[in-house]
Design a protein around this motif. Sequence first.
Motif, short mmCIF file in Angstrom:
data_model
loop_
_atom_site.label_atom_id
_atom_site.label_comp_id
_atom_site.label_asym_id
_atom_site.label_seq_id
_atom_site.Cartn_x
_atom_site.Cartn_y
_atom_site.Cartn_z
N ALA A 1 0.86 -1.15 0.01
CA ALA A 1 0.03 -0.09 0.04
C ALA A 1 0.71 1.22 -0.07
O ALA A 1 2.08 1.25 0.51
CB ALA A 1 -0.90 -0.09 1.33
N THR A 2 0.26 2.47 -0.44
CA THR A 2 1.08 3.63 -0.48
C THR A 2 0.32 4.69 -0.01
O THR A 2 -1.09 5.04 -0.42
CB THR A 2 1.64 3.67 -1.83
N PRO A 3 0.57 5.64 0.82
CA PRO A 3 -0.05 6.99 0.76
C PRO A 3 0.35 8.22 -0.08
O PRO A 3 -0.41 8.97 -0.37
CB PRO A 3 0.62 7.35 2.50
N ASP A 4 1.33 7.77 -0.88
CA ASP A 4 1.66 8.82 -1.91
C ASP A 4 2.85 7.86 -2.91
O ASP A 4 1.81 7.01 -3.54
CB ASP A 4 2.76 9.66 -1.28
N ARG A 5 3.80 7.98 -3.27
CA ARG A 5 4.33 7.12 -4.34
C ARG A 5 5.24 6.11 -3.68
O ARG A 5 5.73 5.24 -4.42
CB ARG A 5 5.45 7.97 -5.10
N GLU A 6 5.73 6.24 -2.45
CA GLU A 6 6.61 5.26 -1.91
C GLU A 6 5.53 4.03 -1.41
O GLU A 6 4.79 3.99 -0.62
CB GLU A 6 7.16 5.65 -0.77
N ILE A 7 6.01 2.74 -1.91
CA ILE A 7 5.04 1.56 -1.50
C ILE A 7 5.69 0.79 -0.30
O ILE A 7 7.09 0.62 -0.38
CB ILE A 7 5.01 0.59 -2.75
N GLY A 8 4.78 0.51 0.66
CA GLY A 8 5.32 -0.20 1.79
C GLY A 8 4.43 -1.51 1.70
O GLY A 8 3.32 -1.58 1.20
N VAL A 9 4.88 -2.48 2.78
CA VAL A 9 4.26 -3.57 3.13
C VAL A 9 3.72 -3.56 4.41
O VAL A 9 4.37 -3.12 5.43
CB VAL A 9 5.01 -4.75 2.86
N TYR A 10 2.42 -3.71 4.42
CA TYR A 10 1.56 -3.85 5.96
C TYR A 10 0.64 -4.97 6.10
O TYR A 10 0.68 -5.59 5.06
CB TYR A 10 0.70 -2.39 5.89
N GLU A 11 0.48 -5.19 7.36
CA GLU A 11 -0.21 -6.44 7.71
C GLU A 11 -1.58 -5.88 8.49
O GLU A 11 -1.59 -5.16 9.36
CB GLU A 11 0.59 -7.28 8.64
N ARG B 1 1.23 -4.90 11.82
CA ARG B 1 2.89 -4.95 11.35
C ARG B 1 3.11 -3.93 10.41
O ARG B 1 2.15 -3.90 9.20
CB ARG B 1 2.92 -6.44 11.17
N VAL B 2 4.36 -3.57 10.28
CA VAL B 2 4.83 -2.79 8.95
C VAL B 2 6.30 -3.47 8.78
O VAL B 2 7.02 -3.46 9.55
CB VAL B 2 4.83 -1.30 9.07
N TRP B 3 6.69 -3.51 7.39
CA TRP B 3 7.60 -3.91 7.35
C TRP B 3 8.62 -2.78 6.72
O TRP B 3 8.09 -1.93 5.73
CB TRP B 3 7.86 -4.84 5.84
N ASP B 4 10.01 -2.55 6.99
CA ASP B 4 10.61 -1.67 6.62
C ASP B 4 11.23 -1.89 5.14
O ASP B 4 11.71 -2.89 4.84
CB ASP B 4 11.82 -1.30 7.75
#
Length: 91
Positions: A64-74, A88-91
């Motif tokens: 998911a992303t709040p802008d352009r950078e995509i992250g991994v979330y649980e 959980r959030v993955w860096d």
Amino acid sequence: MTRVFGDPVDVWVSDGRPVRFVWRGRLYTVRRVLEHWVTTRDWWRERHPGGEAAGEREFWRIEATPDREIGVYELRYDVAADSWLLSRVWD
């Protein structure tokens, strides 16, 4: 590396899948579902007020992303409580 949270989140669902969520005042758009699984809580250990047994929890590992950078979330959905958490959030 992961960071563990337990923050309540507001989640929008379409066709049974999360499509957006708000965490700490920011709107995130789900780009892709990486994993989905369901667990059953230990009903013999936990009971909700009123004596009803605890139920299932659904887990969604997503990009998911709040802008352009995509992250991994649980995200975790507690069926009995009808509530969502960011677990959980993955860096």
